[in-house]
Design a protein around this motif. Sequence first.
Motif, PDB file in Angstrom:
ATOM      1  N   ASP A 187      66.876  62.430 -22.895  1.00  0.00           N
ATOM      2  CA  ASP A 187      67.024  63.873 -23.040  1.00  0.00           C
ATOM      3  C   ASP A 187      67.510  64.300 -24.420  1.00  0.00           C
ATOM      4  OD1 ASP A 187      66.242  64.453 -20.405  1.00  0.00           O
ATOM      5  OD2 ASP A 187      68.241  63.948 -19.670  1.00  0.00           O
ATOM      6  N   LYS A 188      68.220  63.412 -25.104  1.00  0.00           N
ATOM      7  CA  LYS A 188      68.871  63.814 -26.353  1.00  0.00           C
ATOM      8  C   LYS A 188      68.229  63.231 -27.605  1.00  0.00           C
ATOM      9  CE  LYS A 188      73.374  64.296 -24.065  1.00  0.00           C
ATOM     10  NZ  LYS A 188      74.778  63.823 -24.036  1.00  0.00           N
ATOM     11  N   GLY A 189      67.660  62.039 -27.522  1.00  0.00           N
ATOM     12  CA  GLY A 189      67.029  61.445 -28.687  1.00  0.00           C
ATOM     13  C   GLY A 189      67.511  60.044 -28.970  1.00  0.00           C
ATOM     14  N   ILE A 190      67.385  59.636 -30.243  1.00  0.00           N
ATOM     15  CA  ILE A 190      67.820  58.302 -30.664  1.00  0.00           C
ATOM     16  C   ILE A 190      68.973  58.455 -31.651  1.00  0.00           C
ATOM     17  CG2 ILE A 190      65.650  57.139 -30.211  1.00  0.00           C
ATOM     18  CD1 ILE A 190      64.899  57.504 -33.125  1.00  0.00           C
ATOM     19  N   PHE A 191      69.885  57.469 -31.646  1.00  0.00           N
ATOM     20  CA  PHE A 191      71.168  57.644 -32.320  1.00  0.00           C
ATOM     21  C   PHE A 191      71.568  56.430 -33.157  1.00  0.00           C
ATOM     22  CE2 PHE A 191      71.132  60.429 -28.704  1.00  0.00           C
ATOM     23  CZ  PHE A 191      71.830  61.561 -29.100  1.00  0.00           C
ATOM     24  N   ALA A 192      72.388  56.714 -34.181  1.00  0.00           N
ATOM     25  CA  ALA A 192      73.064  55.690 -34.971  1.00  0.00           C
ATOM     26  C   ALA A 192      74.563  55.926 -34.878  1.00  0.00           C
ATOM     27  CB  ALA A 192      72.610  55.741 -36.430  1.00  0.00           C
ATOM     28  N   ASN A 193      75.336  54.892 -35.203  1.00  0.00           N
ATOM     29  CA  ASN A 193      76.792  55.037 -35.153  1.00  0.00           C
ATOM     30  C   ASN A 193      77.368  55.722 -36.385  1.00  0.00           C
ATOM     31  OD1 ASN A 193      77.240  53.896 -32.631  1.00  0.00           O
ATOM     32  ND2 ASN A 193      77.389  51.816 -33.447  1.00  0.00           N
ATOM     33  N   HIS A 194      76.593  55.788 -37.471  1.00  0.00           N
ATOM     34  CA  HIS A 194      77.105  56.296 -38.735  1.00  0.00           C
ATOM     35  C   HIS A 194      76.196  57.402 -39.252  1.00  0.00           C
ATOM     36  CE1 HIS A 194      78.000  56.264 -43.100  1.00  0.00           C
ATOM     37  NE2 HIS A 194      79.214  55.879 -42.719  1.00  0.00           N
ATOM     38  N   GLU A 195      76.780  58.499 -39.697  1.00  0.00           N
ATOM     39  CA  GLU A 195      75.980  59.649 -40.111  1.00  0.00           C
ATOM     40  C   GLU A 195      75.131  59.367 -41.346  1.00  0.00           C
ATOM     41  OE1 GLU A 195      79.931  59.926 -42.200  1.00  0.00           O
ATOM     42  OE2 GLU A 195      79.237  59.414 -40.175  1.00  0.00           O
ATOM     43  N   GLY A 196      75.626  58.511 -42.248  1.00  0.00           N
ATOM     44  CA  GLY A 196      74.853  58.162 -43.433  1.00  0.00           C
ATOM     45  C   GLY A 196      73.617  57.361 -43.083  1.00  0.00           C
ATOM     46  N   GLU A 197      73.769  56.415 -42.172  1.00  0.00           N
ATOM     47  CA  GLU A 197      72.613  55.642 -41.709  1.00  0.00           C
ATOM     48  C   GLU A 197      71.631  56.552 -40.975  1.00  0.00           C
ATOM     49  OE1 GLU A 197      73.983  52.376 -39.372  1.00  0.00           O
ATOM     50  OE2 GLU A 197      75.051  51.414 -41.041  1.00  0.00           O
ATOM     51  N   ALA A 198      72.144  57.453 -40.160  1.00  0.00           N
ATOM     52  CA  ALA A 198      71.268  58.360 -39.399  1.00  0.00           C
ATOM     53  C   ALA A 198      70.424  59.214 -40.334  1.00  0.00           C
ATOM     54  CB  ALA A 198      72.097  59.231 -38.470  1.00  0.00           C
ATOM     55  N   ALA A 199      71.014  59.670 -41.438  1.00  0.00           N
ATOM     56  CA  ALA A 199      70.289  60.524 -42.379  1.00  0.00           C
ATOM     57  C   ALA A 199      69.132  59.776 -43.025  1.00  0.00           C
ATOM     58  CB  ALA A 199      71.243  61.061 -43.443  1.00  0.00           C
ATOM     59  N   VAL A 200      69.369  58.535 -43.461  1.00  0.00           N
ATOM     60  CA  VAL A 200      68.293  57.746 -44.069  1.00  0.00           C
ATOM     61  C   VAL A 200      67.250  57.375 -43.022  1.00  0.00           C
ATOM     62  CG1 VAL A 200      67.723  55.619 -45.309  1.00  0.00           C
ATOM     63  CG2 VAL A 200      69.814  56.869 -45.872  1.00  0.00           C
ATOM     64  N   VAL A 222      71.891  55.353 -23.483  1.00  0.00           N
ATOM     65  CA  VAL A 222      73.187  55.739 -24.052  1.00  0.00           C
ATOM     66  C   VAL A 222      72.961  56.483 -25.366  1.00  0.00           C
ATOM     67  CG1 VAL A 222      74.341  53.757 -23.007  1.00  0.00           C
ATOM     68  CG2 VAL A 222      73.465  53.577 -25.341  1.00  0.00           C
ATOM     69  N   SER A 223      73.951  57.259 -25.767  1.00  0.00           N
ATOM     70  CA  SER A 223      73.904  57.949 -27.053  1.00  0.00           C
ATOM     71  C   SER A 223      74.988  57.372 -27.947  1.00  0.00           C
ATOM     72  CB  SER A 223      74.080  59.453 -26.865  1.00  0.00           C
ATOM     73  OG  SER A 223      75.335  59.731 -26.256  1.00  0.00           O
ATOM     74  N   ALA A 224      74.982  57.790 -29.220  1.00  0.00           N
ATOM     75  CA  ALA A 224      76.000  57.357 -30.164  1.00  0.00           C
ATOM     76  C   ALA A 224      76.419  58.567 -31.005  1.00  0.00           C
ATOM     77  CB  ALA A 224      75.471  56.215 -31.028  1.00  0.00           C
ATOM     78  N   PHE A 225      77.103  58.316 -32.095  1.00  0.00           N
ATOM     79  CA  PHE A 225      77.743  59.412 -32.842  1.00  0.00           C
ATOM     80  C   PHE A 225      76.746  60.364 -33.496  1.00  0.00           C
ATOM     81  CE2 PHE A 225      79.399  60.852 -37.026  1.00  0.00           C
ATOM     82  CZ  PHE A 225      80.331  61.762 -36.558  1.00  0.00           C
ATOM     83  N   ALA A 226      75.749  59.825 -34.195  1.00  0.00           N
ATOM     84  CA  ALA A 226      74.886  60.661 -35.027  1.00  0.00           C
ATOM     85  C   ALA A 226      73.431  60.559 -34.582  1.00  0.00           C
ATOM     86  CB  ALA A 226      75.011  60.245 -36.495  1.00  0.00           C
ATOM     87  N   ARG A 227      72.831  61.706 -34.274  1.00  0.00           N
ATOM     88  CA  ARG A 227      71.433  61.687 -33.834  1.00  0.00           C
ATOM     89  C   ARG A 227      70.499  61.518 -35.027  1.00  0.00           C
ATOM     90  NH1 ARG A 227      68.838  66.364 -30.102  1.00  0.00           N
ATOM     91  NH2 ARG A 227      68.949  67.570 -32.051  1.00  0.00           N
ATOM     92  N   ILE A 228      69.521  60.629 -34.858  1.00  0.00           N
ATOM     93  CA  ILE A 228      68.504  60.398 -35.880  1.00  0.00           C
ATOM     94  C   ILE A 228      67.364  61.400 -35.726  1.00  0.00           C
ATOM     95  CG2 ILE A 228      66.823  58.745 -36.778  1.00  0.00           C
ATOM     96  CD1 ILE A 228      68.710  56.524 -35.630  1.00  0.00           C
ATOM     97  N   THR A 229      66.829  61.476 -34.518  1.00  0.00           N
ATOM     98  CA  THR A 229      65.751  62.415 -34.236  1.00  0.00           C
ATOM     99  C   THR A 229      65.583  62.534 -32.729  1.00  0.00           C
ATOM    100  OG1 THR A 229      63.464  63.023 -34.814  1.00  0.00           O
ATOM    101  CG2 THR A 229      63.874  60.721 -34.237  1.00  0.00           C
ATOM    102  N   THR A 230      64.654  63.378 -32.319  1.00  0.00           N
ATOM    103  CA  THR A 230      64.390  63.587 -30.899  1.00  0.00           C
ATOM    104  C   THR A 230      63.309  62.634 -30.409  1.00  0.00           C
ATOM    105  OG1 THR A 230      62.902  65.369 -31.575  1.00  0.00           O
ATOM    106  CG2 THR A 230      65.118  65.997 -30.879  1.00  0.00           C
ATOM    107  N   ILE A 231      63.192  62.499 -29.096  1.00  0.00           N
ATOM    108  CA  ILE A 231      62.257  61.540 -28.513  1.00  0.00           C
ATOM    109  C   ILE A 231      60.803  61.880 -28.837  1.00  0.00           C
ATOM    110  CG2 ILE A 231      61.355  60.672 -26.297  1.00  0.00           C
ATOM    111  CD1 ILE A 231      63.979  59.391 -27.125  1.00  0.00           C
ATOM    112  N   ASP A 232      60.478  63.138 -29.039  1.00  0.00           N
ATOM    113  CA  ASP A 232      59.093  63.485 -29.320  1.00  0.00           C
ATOM    114  C   ASP A 232      58.593  62.923 -30.639  1.00  0.00           C
ATOM    115  OD1 ASP A 232      60.972  65.666 -30.262  1.00  0.00           O
ATOM    116  OD2 ASP A 232      59.134  66.290 -31.280  1.00  0.00           O
TER     117      ASP A 232
END
Length: 273
Positions: A187-200, A222-232
């Motif tokens: 429902d929410k998307g894919i995630f990384a633990n670190h916002e800098g990694e998520a941005a790249v 499960v989710s984590a701290f920083a969303r990378i993008t949505t499932i679509d």
Amino acid sequence: MDRHQRLSALVELIVDRGAIRVDDAVRELGVSAATVRRDLDALADQQLITRTRGGARANAATGDVPMRYRAVVKPAEKTAIARTCAQLVAPGEVVGCNGGTTTTLAAYELGVRVSAEDVFEDNGITVVTNAVNIANDLVVRPRVRVVVTGGVVRSRSYELIGPLSDLILPSISIDTLFLGVNGVEADKGIFANHEGEAAVNAALVRAAQKVVVVADSSKIGVSAFARITTIDKVDALVTDTGADAQVLAKLRRQGVEVHLAQTSAVPEASAQS
């Protein structure tokens, strides 16, 4: 348990708890007090922890412990996932890989395949990565052209992060991106633990024609701290057979192609970090 596994386990315990006593480490790891003290001294010598009377505690650097000191969760499953990923690449493709234990294994297996199969002899691949360890592993493969994004190295994952990546990623096109993540939530998307990694990682997604998320079953649902993008924005998921069937069914309904890697023929000893 060998020394590398003990060091990884000790670091994980200290990261999780903030501190540990020698007696507790002896009980949890099943080794002698002398062995625990030597291992703690070794980690302290590298300034990864701080020794205390009777044990050790985390310090400012412990949270960013390099990947080689982190225990590899589900090693057999990750190796199976990596081998499945390697089969999804065609000659001549531009392949993207971010950092992480699973993508590092996938890059290794891909390098082995490209080096061994004649179909790649006159038509190799290009790998674009923000992980310096992956670049180092692949640079010796003559049929693999390696492109590294700009940025500052994050010690925990060996990933280049920061705005310098914006200088290259908007200008290139990736055919297939293998994206390691810390969480996949339908429902929410894919995630990384670190916002800098998520941005790249998000920039890599924008540059890719096909996004293949690689994640063992512990990351599914499960989710984590920083969303990378949505499932679509995700085209496919490669995971192991232990993943939650209900979550996988929901992902399929959302148009995600799911590949289940079989671990039966994968020896755990062959897994790498």
